[in-house]
Scaffold this motif. Sequence first.
Motif, PDB file in Angstrom:
ATOM      1  N   GLU A  56      22.187  40.529  57.993  1.00  0.00           N
ATOM      2  CA  GLU A  56      22.906  41.560  57.667  1.00  0.00           C
ATOM      3  C   GLU A  56      23.900  41.965  56.202  1.00  0.00           C
ATOM      4  N   GLY A  57      23.898  42.729  55.798  1.00  0.00           N
ATOM      5  CA  GLY A  57      24.522  42.901  54.749  1.00  0.00           C
ATOM      6  C   GLY A  57      24.790  42.716  53.372  1.00  0.00           C
ATOM      7  N   ASP A  58      23.578  41.502  53.110  1.00  0.00           N
ATOM      8  CA  ASP A  58      23.255  41.079  52.130  1.00  0.00           C
ATOM      9  C   ASP A  58      22.424  42.207  51.606  1.00  0.00           C
ATOM     10  N   GLN A  59      22.144  42.282  49.956  1.00  0.00           N
ATOM     11  CA  GLN A  59      21.773  43.355  49.040  1.00  0.00           C
ATOM     12  C   GLN A  59      20.414  42.151  47.977  1.00  0.00           C
ATOM     13  N   VAL A  60      19.441  42.550  48.516  1.00  0.00           N
ATOM     14  CA  VAL A  60      18.821  42.224  48.246  1.00  0.00           C
ATOM     15  C   VAL A  60      17.429  42.673  46.839  1.00  0.00           C
ATOM     16  N   LEU A  61      16.797  41.896  46.099  1.00  0.00           N
ATOM     17  CA  LEU A  61      15.552  42.545  45.787  1.00  0.00           C
ATOM     18  C   LEU A  61      13.956  42.470  45.806  1.00  0.00           C
ATOM     19  N   PHE A  62      13.619  43.268  46.263  1.00  0.00           N
ATOM     20  CA  PHE A  62      12.166  42.675  47.062  1.00  0.00           C
ATOM     21  C   PHE A  62      11.134  43.334  46.160  1.00  0.00           C
ATOM     22  N   ASN A  63       9.465  42.876  46.569  1.00  0.00           N
ATOM     23  CA  ASN A  63       8.796  43.101  45.546  1.00  0.00           C
ATOM     24  C   ASN A  63       8.482  44.735  45.479  1.00  0.00           C
ATOM     25  N   LYS A  64       7.848  45.314  45.124  1.00  0.00           N
ATOM     26  CA  LYS A  64       8.119  46.712  44.486  1.00  0.00           C
ATOM     27  C   LYS A  64       6.800  47.897  45.796  1.00  0.00           C
ATOM     28  N   TYR A  65       5.804  46.619  45.711  1.00  0.00           N
ATOM     29  CA  TYR A  65       4.969  47.301  46.944  1.00  0.00           C
ATOM     30  C   TYR A  65       4.930  46.756  48.115  1.00  0.00           C
ATOM     31  N   ALA A  66       6.450  45.832  48.382  1.00  0.00           N
ATOM     32  CA  ALA A  66       6.107  45.671  49.966  1.00  0.00           C
ATOM     33  C   ALA A  66       7.049  45.624  50.754  1.00  0.00           C
ATOM     34  N   GLY A  67       6.714  45.646  51.864  1.00  0.00           N
ATOM     35  CA  GLY A  67       7.051  46.611  53.106  1.00  0.00           C
ATOM     36  C   GLY A  67       6.236  47.716  53.723  1.00  0.00           C
ATOM     37  N   THR A  68       6.122  47.773  55.149  1.00  0.00           N
ATOM     38  CA  THR A  68       6.183  49.108  55.979  1.00  0.00           C
ATOM     39  C   THR A  68       7.122  49.833  55.733  1.00  0.00           C
ATOM     40  N   GLU A  69       6.999  51.151  55.449  1.00  0.00           N
ATOM     41  CA  GLU A  69       8.153  52.196  55.932  1.00  0.00           C
ATOM     42  C   GLU A  69       8.339  53.070  56.950  1.00  0.00           C
ATOM     43  N   VAL A  70       9.462  52.991  57.851  1.00  0.00           N
ATOM     44  CA  VAL A  70       9.705  53.259  58.685  1.00  0.00           C
ATOM     45  C   VAL A  70      10.522  54.664  58.625  1.00  0.00           C
ATOM     46  N   LYS A  71      10.843  55.325  59.747  1.00  0.00           N
ATOM     47  CA  LYS A  71      12.268  56.780  59.749  1.00  0.00           C
ATOM     48  C   LYS A  71      12.724  56.235  60.606  1.00  0.00           C
ATOM     49  N   ILE A  72      13.975  55.567  61.071  1.00  0.00           N
ATOM     50  CA  ILE A  72      15.256  55.704  62.381  1.00  0.00           C
ATOM     51  C   ILE A  72      16.040  56.602  61.766  1.00  0.00           C
ATOM     52  N   ASP A  73      15.714  57.523  62.865  1.00  0.00           N
ATOM     53  CA  ASP A  73      17.351  58.610  62.386  1.00  0.00           C
ATOM     54  C   ASP A  73      17.032  59.839  61.480  1.00  0.00           C
ATOM     55  N   GLY A  74      15.795  60.154  61.010  1.00  0.00           N
ATOM     56  CA  GLY A  74      15.262  60.911  59.649  1.00  0.00           C
ATOM     57  C   GLY A  74      16.260  60.248  58.179  1.00  0.00           C
ATOM     58  N   VAL A  75      16.372  58.361  57.972  1.00  0.00           N
ATOM     59  CA  VAL A  75      16.646  57.650  56.709  1.00  0.00           C
ATOM     60  C   VAL A  75      14.859  56.799  57.100  1.00  0.00           C
ATOM     61  N   GLU A  76      15.260  56.881  55.535  1.00  0.00           N
ATOM     62  CA  GLU A  76      14.201  55.806  55.007  1.00  0.00           C
ATOM     63  C   GLU A  76      14.388  54.289  55.063  1.00  0.00           C
ATOM     64  N   HIS A  77      13.152  53.480  55.658  1.00  0.00           N
ATOM     65  CA  HIS A  77      13.945  51.784  55.873  1.00  0.00           C
ATOM     66  C   HIS A  77      12.529  50.926  55.464  1.00  0.00           C
ATOM     67  N   LEU A  78      12.503  49.838  54.953  1.00  0.00           N
ATOM     68  CA  LEU A  78      11.722  49.525  54.759  1.00  0.00           C
ATOM     69  C   LEU A  78      11.919  47.825  55.802  1.00  0.00           C
ATOM     70  N   VAL A  79      10.203  47.916  56.722  1.00  0.00           N
ATOM     71  CA  VAL A  79      10.347  46.030  57.659  1.00  0.00           C
ATOM     72  C   VAL A  79       9.081  45.796  56.690  1.00  0.00           C
ATOM     73  N   MET A  80       9.857  44.947  55.761  1.00  0.00           N
ATOM     74  CA  MET A  80       8.862  43.654  55.727  1.00  0.00           C
ATOM     75  C   MET A  80       9.275  41.967  55.430  1.00  0.00           C
ATOM     76  N   ARG A  81       8.392  41.604  55.564  1.00  0.00           N
ATOM     77  CA  ARG A  81       8.551  39.550  55.137  1.00  0.00           C
ATOM     78  C   ARG A  81      10.203  39.745  54.420  1.00  0.00           C
ATOM     79  N   GLU A  82      10.097  37.587  55.465  1.00  0.00           N
ATOM     80  CA  GLU A  82      11.447  37.749  54.597  1.00  0.00           C
ATOM     81  C   GLU A  82      11.220  37.042  52.662  1.00  0.00           C
ATOM     82  N   ASP A  83       9.552  37.102  53.014  1.00  0.00           N
ATOM     83  CA  ASP A  83       8.584  36.242  51.556  1.00  0.00           C
ATOM     84  C   ASP A  83       8.404  37.165  50.634  1.00  0.00           C
TER      85      ASP A  83
END
Length: 90
Positions: A56-83
């Motif tokens: 938690e708290g790490d700033q990361v770079l990820f693939n352009k099309y990585a993850g699944t978008e989810v909204k939590i309390d109106g804020v968009e997040h991505l759920v992705m694999r560590e890979d």
Amino acid sequence: MKLTPLHDRVLVKRLEEEEVTAGGIIIPDAAKEKPIKGTVVAAGPGKKDEPMTVKEGDQVLFNKYAGTEVKIDGVEHLVMREDDILAVIS
């Protein structure tokens, strides 16, 4: 709502890109690309024999099309694999 990722999944909040270039040109929303940087909000425990390398708290770079978008309390997040994470920004 609280979301806890399972296994090697990571919950990431995208960092917002600047709307003005260094030359002062304002970039319209239609022309902006989604940022590929984010902050880890939550991380799962890892795979059976492989612990997680991000936390938690790490700033990361990820693939352009990585993850699944989810909204939590109106804020968009991505759920992705560590890979899908390419690097940790220090």
